[in-house]
Design an enzyme around this catalytic site. Sequence first.
Site, PDB file in Angstrom:
ATOM      1  N   CYS A 114      43.762  28.100  30.310  1.00 27.55           N
ATOM      2  CA  CYS A 114      42.443  28.758  30.650  1.00 27.55           C
ATOM      3  C   CYS A 114      41.526  28.563  29.277  1.00 27.55           C
ATOM      4  O   CYS A 114      40.084  28.832  29.701  1.00 27.55           O
ATOM      5  CB  CYS A 114      42.494  30.242  31.147  1.00 27.55           C
ATOM      6  SG  CYS A 114      43.666  30.159  32.690  1.00 27.55           S
ATOM      7  N   HIS A 250      35.248  33.143  30.810  1.00 30.16           N
ATOM      8  CA  HIS A 250      36.016  32.415  31.730  1.00 30.16           C
ATOM      9  C   HIS A 250      36.497  33.417  32.784  1.00 30.16           C
ATOM     10  O   HIS A 250      36.493  34.787  32.566  1.00 30.16           O
ATOM     11  CB  HIS A 250      37.653  32.575  30.943  1.00 30.16           C
ATOM     12  CG  HIS A 250      38.749  32.393  31.802  1.00 30.16           C
ATOM     13  ND1 HIS A 250      38.700  31.090  32.705  1.00 30.16           N
ATOM     14  CD2 HIS A 250      40.092  32.771  31.976  1.00 30.16           C
ATOM     15  CE1 HIS A 250      39.964  31.155  33.344  1.00 30.16           C
ATOM     16  NE2 HIS A 250      40.602  32.135  32.805  1.00 30.16           N
ATOM     17  N   ASN A 280      40.472  32.045  39.764  1.00 28.77           N
ATOM     18  CA  ASN A 280      40.629  31.548  38.491  1.00 28.77           C
ATOM     19  C   ASN A 280      40.958  29.999  38.525  1.00 28.77           C
ATOM     20  O   ASN A 280      41.834  29.470  38.975  1.00 28.77           O
ATOM     21  CB  ASN A 280      41.771  32.210  37.702  1.00 28.77           C
ATOM     22  CG  ASN A 280      41.838  31.953  36.383  1.00 28.77           C
ATOM     23  OD1 ASN A 280      41.614  30.928  35.788  1.00 28.77           O
ATOM     24  ND2 ASN A 280      43.095  32.439  35.594  1.00 28.77           N
TER      25      ASN A 280
HETATM   26  O1  UT7 Z   1      43.118  33.095  33.090  1.00 26.85           O
HETATM   27  C1  UT7 Z   1      44.444  33.397  32.408  1.00 26.85           C
HETATM   28  C2  UT7 Z   1      44.868  34.950  32.056  1.00 26.85           C
HETATM   29  N1  UT7 Z   1      45.216  35.619  33.135  1.00 26.85           N
HETATM   30  C3  UT7 Z   1      44.588  36.716  33.432  1.00 26.85           C
HETATM   31  O2  UT7 Z   1      43.795  36.969  32.988  1.00 26.85           O
HETATM   32  C4  UT7 Z   1      45.291  37.531  34.349  1.00 26.85           C
HETATM   33  C5  UT7 Z   1      45.567  38.806  33.801  1.00 26.85           C
HETATM   34  N2  UT7 Z   1      46.153  39.921  34.679  1.00 26.85           N
HETATM   35  C6  UT7 Z   1      45.300  40.372  36.044  1.00 26.85           C
HETATM   36  O3  UT7 Z   1      44.430  39.995  36.071  1.00 26.85           O
HETATM   37  C7  UT7 Z   1      46.025  41.431  36.516  1.00 26.85           C
HETATM   38  O4  UT7 Z   1      47.035  41.944  35.724  1.00 26.85           O
HETATM   39  C8  UT7 Z   1      46.467  41.047  37.932  1.00 26.85           C
HETATM   40  C9  UT7 Z   1      45.368  40.783  38.790  1.00 26.85           C
HETATM   41  C10 UT7 Z   1      47.279  39.851  37.990  1.00 26.85           C
HETATM   42  C11 UT7 Z   1      47.519  42.444  38.649  1.00 26.85           C
HETATM   43  O5  UT7 Z   1      46.490  43.624  38.489  1.00 26.85           O
HETATM   44  P1  UT7 Z   1      47.342  44.768  38.088  1.00 26.85           P
HETATM   45  O6  UT7 Z   1      46.079  45.949  38.388  1.00 26.85           O
HETATM   46  O7  UT7 Z   1      47.653  44.506  36.638  1.00 26.85           O
HETATM   47  O8  UT7 Z   1      48.407  45.176  38.845  1.00 26.85           O
HETATM   48  P2  UT7 Z   1      50.012  45.228  38.587  1.00 26.85           P
HETATM   49  O9  UT7 Z   1      50.474  44.098  38.037  1.00 26.85           O
HETATM   50  O10 UT7 Z   1      50.235  46.633  37.559  1.00 26.85           O
HETATM   51  O11 UT7 Z   1      50.665  45.707  39.905  1.00 26.85           O
HETATM   52  C12 UT7 Z   1      50.015  46.988  40.657  1.00 26.85           C
HETATM   53  C13 UT7 Z   1      50.954  46.797  42.191  1.00 26.85           C
HETATM   54  C14 UT7 Z   1      52.320  46.655  42.004  1.00 26.85           C
HETATM   55  O12 UT7 Z   1      52.953  47.166  42.868  1.00 26.85           O
HETATM   56  P3  UT7 Z   1      53.721  48.613  42.320  1.00 26.85           P
HETATM   57  O13 UT7 Z   1      54.852  48.264  41.169  1.00 26.85           O
HETATM   58  O14 UT7 Z   1      52.778  49.583  41.707  1.00 26.85           O
HETATM   59  O15 UT7 Z   1      54.261  49.181  43.429  1.00 26.85           O
HETATM   60  C15 UT7 Z   1      52.492  44.962  42.288  1.00 26.85           C
HETATM   61  O16 UT7 Z   1      53.780  44.744  42.932  1.00 26.85           O
HETATM   62  O17 UT7 Z   1      50.292  45.859  42.765  1.00 26.85           O
HETATM   63  C16 UT7 Z   1      51.456  44.891  43.540  1.00 26.85           C
HETATM   64  N3  UT7 Z   1      50.847  43.685  43.649  1.00 26.85           N
HETATM   65  C17 UT7 Z   1      50.370  43.339  44.578  1.00 26.85           C
HETATM   66  N4  UT7 Z   1      49.758  44.114  45.808  1.00 26.85           N
HETATM   67  C18 UT7 Z   1      49.296  43.469  46.915  1.00 26.85           C
HETATM   68  C19 UT7 Z   1      50.762  42.567  42.794  1.00 26.85           C
HETATM   69  N5  UT7 Z   1      50.268  41.457  43.367  1.00 26.85           N
HETATM   70  C20 UT7 Z   1      49.709  42.201  44.530  1.00 26.85           C
HETATM   71  C21 UT7 Z   1      49.083  41.476  45.521  1.00 26.85           C
HETATM   72  N6  UT7 Z   1      48.735  42.162  46.702  1.00 26.85           N
HETATM   73  N7  UT7 Z   1      48.717  40.195  45.474  1.00 26.85           N
END
Ligand code: UT7
Length: 323
Positions: A114, A250, A280
């Site tokens: 990225c 980005h 992204n």
């Molecule tokens: O460009 C390269 C660099 N990459 C990035 O910058 C990405 C960085 N990370 C992110 O953007 C975020 O961490 C995400 C968007 C990937 C995830 O958001 P988050 O607020 O960090 O969520 P999380 O991973 O802590 O997950 C929260 C909850 C989890 O459920 P539980 O364990 O709380 O029950 C996940 O299983 O959300 C759940 N979850 C989803 N729910 C619905 C994860 N993906 C999804 C989904 N739909 N697509």
Amino acid sequence: MARRSFILGTGSYLPERVLTNVDLAKMVETSDAWIQERTGIRQRHIAADGQLTSDIATAAASRALEAAGLTPADIDLIILATTTPDRTFPASATAVQAKLGITRGAAFDVQAVCSGFLFALATADSMLKQGLFTRALVIGAETFTRIIDWSDRGTCVLFGDGGGAVVIEVREGEFAPDEGIITHHIRTDGSKSDLLYVDGGVSSTGTIGHVRMEGNRVFKHAVANISAAIEAVLDETGLTSADIDWFVPHQANKRILDGVAKKLNIPEDKVVITVDQHANTSAASIPLALDHAVRTGRAKAGDLILSEAMGGGFSWGASLFRL
Ligand code: UT7
């Protein structure tokens, strides 16, 4: 006599097919509301069957050349930032070179996921200032959806395909310190590679593999690393965030952009956000956002632009340039 690189034109291209959050919710356990709230993404573009990264890169490059009022014959360097090359070798940049009909100079790929566009821009800028080449196409292009595991809701909702490009030219003369492409700060930390990677490769599994990410942990590093890179660039130049006309980050997650902007006191109306439209797109996202800002008349000649990125590796960086 000093040498300085200048941006002459920008261009971008998004494949025709759009996959909305609602479409995705039919494929995995997710919802439009969750994706929008956690990422700001509404839709992503998907390359057509048979459409290659080099096709997308060539389309974006052609538009950048047109905007610069130049033809392929004016270019002697092509650097393509991509994580999703057409083939293992040769470099997809050479396919772009052939598709544009360029028969001189050099073309090669840069792999910094990225952050790739900023690494490519820093490389091209350095080579031009050293006098190795005269005019470069710096491109970020991806068919990133081809390395997605469509059953993994933690990653499949985040990415899309697309490309963006800039044309840069080196000039000789006396320049003010804040003219043209001003400075870059690029970094990597290989010890964090297990937080964001592809679980395949030529010399490891012999397969292409899929993106694996511990999103939450990447998120925390992203805000800290990006802010540090920006502070390094501002410290070096003596400029402050108040001097910036446009912040072109980005486009990974709107919450990361908001977090960085807040930390650095960059007002919301100076932040260019396109992640809602194309998700992204890895190395393509900065030049896509930049071209959007230029073509919508927001970013104009003379504006000071601050850009940043963070991605797999970890790799990250920031660049400062005047349009
Ligand atoms: O460009 C390269 C660099 N990459 C990035 O910058 C990405 C960085 N990370 C992110 O953007 C975020 O961490 C995400 C968007 C990937 C995830 O958001 P988050 O607020 O960090 O969520 P999380 O991973 O802590 O997950 C929260 C909850 C989890 O459920 P539980 O364990 O709380 O029950 C996940 O299983 O959300 C759940 N979850 C989803 N729910 C619905 C994860 N993906 C999804 C989904 N739909 N697509």
